[in-house]
Design an enzyme around this catalytic site. Structure first.
Site, mmCIF file in Angstrom:
data_model
loop_
_atom_site.group_PDB
_atom_site.id
_atom_site.type_symbol
_atom_site.label_atom_id
_atom_site.label_comp_id
_atom_site.label_asym_id
_atom_site.label_seq_id
_atom_site.Cartn_x
_atom_site.Cartn_y
_atom_site.Cartn_z
ATOM 1 N N LYS A 1 0.838 -1.201 0.000
ATOM 2 C CA LYS A 1 0.000 0.000 0.000
ATOM 3 C C LYS A 1 0.872 1.249 0.000
ATOM 4 O O LYS A 1 0.648 2.174 -0.753
ATOM 5 C CB LYS A 1 -0.934 -0.024 1.209
ATOM 6 C CG LYS A 1 -1.826 1.192 1.271
ATOM 7 C CD LYS A 1 -2.860 1.138 2.363
ATOM 8 C CE LYS A 1 -3.632 2.469 2.350
ATOM 9 N NZ LYS A 1 -4.605 2.575 3.405
ATOM 10 N N GLU B 1 10.612 -4.740 4.408
ATOM 11 C CA GLU B 1 10.674 -6.160 4.025
ATOM 12 C C GLU B 1 10.352 -6.316 2.538
ATOM 13 O O GLU B 1 11.045 -7.007 1.784
ATOM 14 C CB GLU B 1 9.677 -6.995 4.840
ATOM 15 C CG GLU B 1 9.986 -7.093 6.326
ATOM 16 C CD GLU B 1 9.294 -6.025 7.155
ATOM 17 O OE1 GLU B 1 9.020 -4.920 6.616
ATOM 18 O OE2 GLU B 1 9.039 -6.288 8.341
ATOM 19 N N GLY C 1 -4.922 -1.774 4.563
ATOM 20 C CA GLY C 1 -4.108 -2.924 4.154
ATOM 21 C C GLY C 1 -4.791 -4.258 4.375
ATOM 22 O O GLY C 1 -4.875 -5.099 3.466
ATOM 23 N N ARG C 2 -5.324 -4.478 5.583
ATOM 24 C CA ARG C 2 -5.930 -5.788 5.884
ATOM 25 C C ARG C 2 -7.325 -5.926 5.270
ATOM 26 O O ARG C 2 -7.969 -6.952 5.427
ATOM 27 C CB ARG C 2 -5.957 -6.021 7.392
ATOM 28 C CG ARG C 2 -6.632 -4.933 8.192
ATOM 29 C CD ARG C 2 -6.338 -5.046 9.676
ATOM 30 N NE ARG C 2 -6.814 -3.884 10.415
ATOM 31 C CZ ARG C 2 -6.147 -2.748 10.551
ATOM 32 N NH1 ARG C 2 -4.978 -2.615 9.981
ATOM 33 N NH2 ARG C 2 -6.641 -1.745 11.249
ATOM 34 N N GLU D 1 -5.217 -6.870 14.391
ATOM 35 C CA GLU D 1 -4.688 -5.554 14.012
ATOM 36 C C GLU D 1 -5.813 -4.520 14.036
ATOM 37 O O GLU D 1 -5.581 -3.349 14.303
ATOM 38 C CB GLU D 1 -4.019 -5.604 12.626
ATOM 39 C CG GLU D 1 -3.134 -4.396 12.358
ATOM 40 C CD GLU D 1 -2.219 -4.552 11.154
ATOM 41 O OE1 GLU D 1 -1.012 -4.797 11.326
ATOM 42 O OE2 GLU D 1 -2.717 -4.428 10.027
ATOM 43 N N HIS E 1 -6.003 -33.911 16.929
ATOM 44 C CA HIS E 1 -4.970 -34.805 17.462
ATOM 45 C C HIS E 1 -3.806 -34.011 18.046
ATOM 46 O O HIS E 1 -2.728 -34.574 18.258
ATOM 47 C CB HIS E 1 -4.496 -35.745 16.355
ATOM 48 C CG HIS E 1 -5.621 -36.580 15.810
ATOM 49 N ND1 HIS E 1 -5.988 -37.788 16.364
ATOM 50 C CD2 HIS E 1 -6.490 -36.342 14.805
ATOM 51 C CE1 HIS E 1 -7.016 -38.278 15.695
ATOM 52 N NE2 HIS E 1 -7.356 -37.421 14.744
ATOM 53 N N LYS F 1 9.050 -0.700 14.379
ATOM 54 C CA LYS F 1 9.706 -0.343 13.107
ATOM 55 C C LYS F 1 10.717 0.779 13.364
ATOM 56 O O LYS F 1 11.838 0.756 12.841
ATOM 57 C CB LYS F 1 8.675 0.163 12.085
ATOM 58 C CG LYS F 1 7.725 -0.891 11.559
ATOM 59 C CD LYS F 1 6.816 -0.274 10.493
ATOM 60 C CE LYS F 1 5.625 -1.149 10.194
ATOM 61 N NZ LYS F 1 4.616 -0.519 9.336
HETATM 62 O O1 F6P Z 1 3.021 -2.938 9.772
HETATM 63 C C1 F6P Z 1 1.680 -3.222 9.587
HETATM 64 C C2 F6P Z 1 1.228 -2.914 8.189
HETATM 65 O O2 F6P Z 1 1.148 -1.540 7.997
HETATM 66 C C3 F6P Z 1 -0.090 -3.586 7.880
HETATM 67 O O3 F6P Z 1 -1.176 -2.876 8.339
HETATM 68 C C4 F6P Z 1 -0.002 -3.717 6.398
HETATM 69 O O4 F6P Z 1 -0.941 -4.630 5.899
HETATM 70 C C5 F6P Z 1 1.429 -4.164 6.239
HETATM 71 O O5 F6P Z 1 2.127 -3.439 7.226
HETATM 72 C C6 F6P Z 1 2.037 -3.944 4.894
HETATM 73 O O6 F6P Z 1 2.038 -2.599 4.541
HETATM 74 P P1 F6P Z 1 2.238 -2.160 3.036
HETATM 75 O O7 F6P Z 1 1.128 -2.751 2.241
HETATM 76 O O8 F6P Z 1 2.207 -0.666 3.041
HETATM 77 O O9 F6P Z 1 3.572 -2.686 2.565
#
Ligand code: F6P
Length: 514
Positions: free
Chosen positions: A201, A207, A260-261, A346, A377, A487
């Site tokens: 987003k 990452e 995002g979610r 979240e 199990h 972060k």
């Molecule tokens: O760190 C949490 C978050 O902001 C989530 O809410 C989001 O889905 C994820 O990181 C990834 O963010 P982005 O889509 O901006 O890379």
């Protein structure tokens, strides 16, 4: 969000109610399952009059008629109906960030302007998906879809669920910064025929951007002539994607107002559409829309996501349950608990109300779960005989996903239903180690089939359930500031500039950092 009236009084009324056991509730009303089962349906294919759907049986929860009436009163003073209209009407439901939450518009539930914008973006995504299927970017047999959190969990779930028989493109979702994850995808893909989809987003997540750079390098190192030409960006920050070097024709934007979610149905779903095709992707949207329509048009306990939220609040706030468990009796939904963890924790893992005041009770329980029958199990011992009271959701499909002897699916379904019955009934024994207290709650979701529309419906159901819970608690489910501090400290560790505690300093030294 919510909070128009005196919710404290409504909560006090709820807290004052006695708790009947499940056995007592069924004894008082043996047809309780009829009153507490909901069905949501959708056309099996666009324009068809034949319907498929899901039924949800809430009768094995402790919700009594009296409690439901009190929860309906709570929903009223919490301003549920107005909050719901604000959500679909594009009002500011995320006050801390001054944003609307327009994920509903992605499947046609929103203001005409938001729906029109979403349709245009979907059409653009569809054109790119179909062009790729037709070879416009050369042969594309694999896709490495890079993203994390909301930019990965939804695509990973949907692709795992819906490509058991056939994938038009073999998609590998990579989220973790641990290079092992990307290396595993490299091993499964041929660089000559691999597309890289970068889903973020913000287009700044460390990452994702690090993984994307390494994926491009992998293409270049393996002789791909124009690695940049093999990248598609899925983002609400198209300018950042351009800066990063992605050609505008391969940037699929989505609105900032889609969290995002909540972004699975936006261009974040591009890897899903690539794998299953646009027609199936649109079926996912249709299933989600059916839930939205039900959620918008139905009041009180008849509203299935709201009823689920009543049960969630009952167990979290009135019975002190700190977790809720989800067990999918279907391999195709193996990743559903992971997806729901982010969606629910979240969104509703908050300590202050939407007005910034301390909350007046516990918020989101911890969502966890697994797949049946495997989990039986492994962890069900605790559900049946442990000291925790854990409300459980069971999810199963009436139609099998496999082509083997029907015994497989019959045994799967038998076990699913047996667990709900056993948790409720319990069993006495002279030997305390062999006794089951019973009276343990569950809700059962029975899908007619676990197809694209049903998955869309399940996801939208949980989005709306999460929203309804937030309204009842008076919190904002659409921000997530709690993820920022870690972060920021990671950046300080990288730069070595920070006032670290002695424990962290020693760990940094031992790990060769800073
Ligand atoms: O760190 C949490 C978050 O902001 C989530 O809410 C989001 O889905 C994820 O990181 C990834 O963010 P982005 O889509 O901006 O890379």
């Amino acid at each position: 969000m919510g909070g128009t009236g005196n919710t404290a009084a409504a909560w006090a009324a709820l807290r004052g109610k006695p708790h009947a056991t499940l056995a007592e509730l069924f004894a008082a009303d043996p047809a309780r399952h009829e009153a507490l089962t909901r069905r949501i349906a959708w056309p099996v294919e666009p324009g068809s009059s034949v319907e498929a759907g899901m039924r949800i049986d809430f009768s094995k929860t402790h919700l009594s008629d009296e409690a439901l009436t009190a929860f309906e009163a709570l929903a009223e003073v919490a301003g549920f109906a107005a909050a719901r209209e604000k959500l679909f009407g594009g009002g500011i439901v995320n006050p801390t960030e001054g944003r609307a939450a327009t994920h509903g518009a992605l499947r046609g539930s929103g203001t005409p302007a938001a729906v029109e914008e979403a349709e245009a973006l979907l059409a653009r995504m569809g054109m790119l998906v179909e062009a790729i299927h037709e070879g416009a970017l050369g042969e594309v047999r694999h896709c490495i879809a890079i993203g994390i959190g909301g930019s990965a969990l939804g695509p990973a779930l949907a692709i795992d669920a819906l490509t058991r028989d056939l994938a038009l493109v073999d998609v590998h979702v990579v989220s973790n910064i641990d290079g092992l994850a990307l290396e595993q995808a490299f091993r499964a893909c041929d660089p000559e025929t691999t597309l890289i989809a970068v889903a973020s987003k913000t287009f700044t997540t460390i990452e994702t951007m690090t993984n994307a750079a390494s994926a491009l390098k992998w293409l270049a190192d393996n002789g791909v002539e124009d690695p940049g030409g093999r990248v598609v960006a899925l983002t609400a920050a198209p300018d950042k994607a351009v800066e990063w070097g992605v050609d505008e024709t391969r940037i699929l934007p989505f609105p900032e107002s889609v969290g995002g979610r909540y972004s699975l149905f936006s261009s974040i779903g591009f890897p899903i559409a690539l794998a299953i095709g646009m027609d199936e992707f649109r079926q996912m949207l249709a299933g989600a829309k059916a839930v939205d329509d039900h959620f918008r048009a139905t009041e009180g306990r008849a509203n299935a996501p709201l009823l689920a939220a009543f049960a969630d609040q009952y167990y979290t706030r009135l019975r002190g349950c700190q977790t809720r468990a989800v067990f999918a009796y279907d391999e195709r939904l193996a990743l559903l608990p992971d997806y729901l963890q982010q969606l629910e924790m979240e969104s509703n893992g908050k300590s202050v109300t939407a007005e910034g005041k301390p909350v007046d009770g516990p918020t989101a329980p911890i969502t966890w779960g697994g797949v049946g029958t495997d989990a039986q199990h492994a962890v069900f011992q605790l559900l049946h005989q442990g000291t925790h009271l854990i409300p459980v959701d069971f999810i199963a499909s009436i139609a099998p996903g496999d082509d083997l002897d029907p015994a497989h699916h019959r045994i799967l379904l038998m076990n699913c239903l047996a667990q709900g019955a056993a948790l409720m009934a319990g069993k006495t024994s002279d030997d305390p180690a062999r006794a089951y207290v019973g009276d343990r709650p569950s809700t059962t979701f029975l899908l007619d089939d676990c197809d694209a529309a049903a998955l869309g419906a399940l996801i939208a159901f949980h989005e709306q359930r999460t929203f309804a819970n937030a309204v009842l608690m008076g919190i904002n489910p659409f921000d997530q500031f709690g993820v920022e501090l870690g972060k920021a400290i990671a950046k300080q560790i990288e730069s070595g500039e920070g006032d670290f505690d002695p424990s962290t300093k020693a760990l940094m030294a031992a790990a060769g950092l800073g």
